[in-house]
Design an enzyme around this catalytic site. Sequence first.
Site, PDB file in Angstrom:
ATOM      1  CB  THR A 374      -0.860  -0.069   1.280  1.00 54.59           C
ATOM      2  OG1 THR A 374      -1.572  -1.281   1.230  1.00 54.59           O
ATOM      3  CG2 THR A 374      -1.803   1.098   1.431  1.00 54.59           C
ATOM      4  CG  ASP A 416      -7.664  -6.660   2.604  1.00 50.74           C
ATOM      5  OD1 ASP A 416      -6.782  -7.445   2.999  1.00 50.74           O
ATOM      6  OD2 ASP A 416      -7.431  -5.474   2.331  1.00 50.74           O
ATOM      7  CB  SER A 445      -9.537  -1.126   4.136  1.00 48.85           C
ATOM      8  OG  SER A 445      -8.276  -0.499   4.061  1.00 48.85           O
ATOM      9  N   GLY A 466       0.994  -1.093   5.247  1.00 45.16           N
ATOM     10  CA  GLY A 466       1.396  -2.086   6.244  1.00 45.16           C
ATOM     11  C   GLY A 466       0.283  -3.014   6.690  1.00 45.16           C
TER      12      GLY A 466
HETATM   13  O1  DON Z   1      -6.722  -2.306   2.845  1.00 42.79           O
HETATM   14  C1  DON Z   1      -5.939  -2.905   3.577  1.00 42.79           C
HETATM   15  O2  DON Z   1      -5.974  -2.863   4.784  1.00 42.79           O
HETATM   16  C2  DON Z   1      -4.845  -3.730   2.950  1.00 42.79           C
HETATM   17  N1  DON Z   1      -5.223  -4.164   1.622  1.00 42.79           N
HETATM   18  C3  DON Z   1      -3.584  -2.931   2.926  1.00 42.79           C
HETATM   19  C4  DON Z   1      -2.417  -3.748   2.408  1.00 42.79           C
HETATM   20  C5  DON Z   1      -1.107  -3.155   2.767  1.00 42.79           C
HETATM   21  O3  DON Z   1      -1.019  -2.157   3.435  1.00 42.79           O
HETATM   22  C6  DON Z   1       0.110  -3.876   2.348  1.00 42.79           C
HETATM   23  N2  DON Z   1       1.255  -2.991   2.496  1.00 42.79           N
HETATM   24  N3  DON Z   1       2.249  -3.033   3.000  1.00 42.79           N
END
Ligand code: DON
Length: 565
Positions: A374, A416, A445, A466
């Site tokens: 992300t 997710d 999320s 993260g």
């Molecule tokens: O929306 C979310 O919470 C996850 N898809 C975020 C994924 C993420 O932060 C991966 N990165 N390091």
Amino acid sequence: MKATRSIPVLFFLLCGTACAQQNRPDAAPYRAKNGMVVSQDLHASEVGRAVLQGGGNAVDAAVATAFALAVTHPAAGNIGGGGFMVVMLEDGTATTFDFRERAPAASRPDMCLDEKGEYDSARHHFSHLAVGVPGSVAGLYLAHQRLGKLPWKDLVEPAVRLAAKGFRLSPGLAAELAGRLKQFRKYPATLAQFSKEGDPYRAGDLLVQGELAETLGRIRDRGAAGFYSGKTAELLAAEMRRGGGLINMADLRDYKPVEREPVRGTFRGFDLISMPPPSSGGVALVEMLNLLEETGIQTAAFRSPGEVHLLAEAMRRAYADRARHLADADFVEVPVERLTSKSYARTLAATIDPRKASSSSPTTFTWPAQGSETTHLSVVDSRKMSVALTTTLEYSYGSRIVVPGAGFLLNNEMGDFNPRAGLTTEKGLIGTKPNLVAPGKRMLSSMSPTIVAKAGRPVLVLGSPGGRTIINTVLGIIINHLVHGLPIQDAVDAPRLHHQWLPDKLLVEAGALSASTRAALEKMGHLVEQRSGKQGSAMAITVRRDGTLEAGCDRRRPDSAAAGY
Ligand code: DON
């Protein structure tokens, strides 16, 4: 080299890394008088700054930076994913834009189970079934229509140029792409886009992405319609049919981003403005800050056993509530008001024993007092309009599927959703009902773009990638800066902590705890474990009392950069 570039950024341009002060703990803070963009890539931050200098506002700059990131930070910058944007306007009002991916109409709750009804992690995370209907282009378009100032075309054009003419690969990005080659080989279009006919790119090579430039050109010329209908949509739907995915032309046509009221809270005289469901971030942050205020976090010294204990206990409780209640509020009832109320914090505070760790269990949410990828960008403009924007493909490079002919990566966000009702494990798989798959539903999320304000003026604009750690990364920076008074760069640099209810352990970055603090926490019953990697990559801007802006730009990733003027 522009005269407006500050000395730290100049230094990093010259030495090939972009983040102000990276590996230079003695360097002066990176400040700017008028406007600032912090993002995970220097090219993108510079695109945003040029928009600000050209008379654009913070939303214009965020939109342009986000499109540039789709070219220069392919692990997470995207047009094939989704995200959230929190905006605070000059007049102190605030709003949010939800452009989270949605489940295609043909989705079913059991779609991540194999023929025997067992959970199939590959299907959940690494297949065409893992792709949610992308929201990024529609969301950025809506935010621009509502609040942007400059013409749309001018905001997309820099990304078109970066893709068409190419940009020089930094050592960090070149190494990362080389490290992913094995994964990319599964999809010929992905391999073609990110390698030299199967051989790795090297630092300094020019990365040209012709098909992506064409797709971005259609978006520049037709707005969101350039993605959700016509050639781009047809190419995406064709790839879905080829690979056994579910997204069709109707799913793309029907995708709608939503402008939502922010989640709000207060913490020691500051106002918190963050993202509502389908993000769990805003609710969990307010819940934790209320609880920390109630339990007197301000009286505990930085990284003392008492402070870390309170943080871990607050994290544990908020993440259990996240698992129990949080999901797409358009589909299920989410008790946002109750979870973010001060009275709930009082109830929860009574369950914390100051000398003893609670324990987490997959079968209960009560608290007897016993014993990937992300990216986030922040912008503040000269009138103090502020934007916190987090966007994601889920894992690094998402599903790893580049749409052939269209040159962009697809997300794997369906991962997710909770894969199976009842499958809540000590290891951290969550099987609670609210976040099960349903057609058209948005997956829960943790992305937590957040603005902290005082008297209608922004004080701190921040967010991070993260996965589930995001909320705690944002929480930690708020506490470090507002409670312990650390300058924003130090607040971002400080080694991080994470507890997510299950698994029942406190994960810490190297250097987070002294040996004696760790021993004291273990004596209280905490299982403390040092994580092997790093937690998050936060991008923060503070507005100082005199109105100048100061960057907190995460040095955990190589290419992060602040650009101000
Ligand atoms: O929306 C979310 O919470 C996850 N898809 C975020 C994924 C993420 O932060 C991966 N990165 N390091």
